[in-house]
Design an enzyme around this catalytic site. Structure first.
Site, short mmCIF file in Angstrom:
data_model
loop_
_atom_site.label_atom_id
_atom_site.label_comp_id
_atom_site.label_asym_id
_atom_site.label_seq_id
_atom_site.Cartn_x
_atom_site.Cartn_y
_atom_site.Cartn_z
CB CYS A 1 -1.14 1.17 -10.83
SG CYS A 1 -0.62 2.84 -10.37
CB CYS B 1 0.12 2.19 -7.52
SG CYS B 1 -1.32 3.07 -8.13
#
Length: 208
Positions: free
Chosen positions: A110, A107
């Site tokens: 993230c 991600c």
């Protein structure tokens, strides 16, 4: 709850006994009937205030908040194994402000927010701030080099089957859930969270 001294040291039972004696004998060492009824009214008012004060204290502590996954709910507890092999529960950190961060190595957002989280964690961890990074369905072999590369020092937990993610109804990564010292959810945030955004939420929570 002692309701700030409104209930006698002997306890509520003693207060109820005073009221009973007032009704039966018309005296608690006070005097005539007028004083008797005045004092009875005062006792009843004080007792009512004590009950309200105790109820308010319990509400503020989060004990009366319903368990759930939304803002204002008492955060649902969970137990997961950490990257270090230790089993950790959310309830282990009751009394701390906790950021639950749902994330994965693949991600991009993230990866972008983790350095900010590390910065805020290093600044406030000694004031009772904890971050639990719940990795989603990846193996330790994938997570460990990623965590080392980004210098992650807060606990990384393995949500191997995505069970906690499902229970918290997380629809996208990253998602962060901020829980106060009483275990009550104060914020759900989907998408990248910056250090400034997190700091603005912590200002009040850490001072409580």
């Amino acid at each position: 709850c002692a309701a700030w001294g409104l209930v006698p040291r002997e306890g509520p039972a003693h207060l109820l006994d005073l009221i009973r004696r007032q009704l039966i004998y018309g005296t608690c060492g006070f005097g005539d009937n007028v004083k008797h009824w005045k004092n009875l009214v005062i006792v009843l008012i004080v007792l009512s205030l004590g009950i309200v004060a105790c109820a308010g204290a319990d509400a503020e502590s989060g004990m009366t908040a319903p368990e759930g996954i939304n803002t204002g709910n008492r955060a649902r507890d969970f137990t997961l194994k950490s990257l270090d092999g230790e089993e950790l529960s959310l309830s282990d950190f009751r009394g701390d402000v906790v950021l639950i961060n749902f994330w994965a190595t693949w991600c991009g957002p993230c990866r972008a927010e983790i350095p900010d989280f590390e910065q805020v964690y290093g600044k406030h961890k000694d004031k009772g701030f904890m971050i639990l990074g719940l990795n989603q369905q990846e193996s330790p072999g994938v997570i460990e080099p990623f965590a080392e590369e980004l210098g992650m020092t807060y606990p990384v937990l393995l949500d191997e089957q995505g069970q906690v993610m499902s229970e918290y109804r997380i629809l996208g990564l990253p998602t962060s859930v901020l829980v106060d010292r009483d275990g009550v959810i104060q914020l759900r945030h989907t998408g990248t969270m910056t250090a400034a955004q997190l700091e603005s939420q912590l200002d009040d929570l850490l001072s409580q």
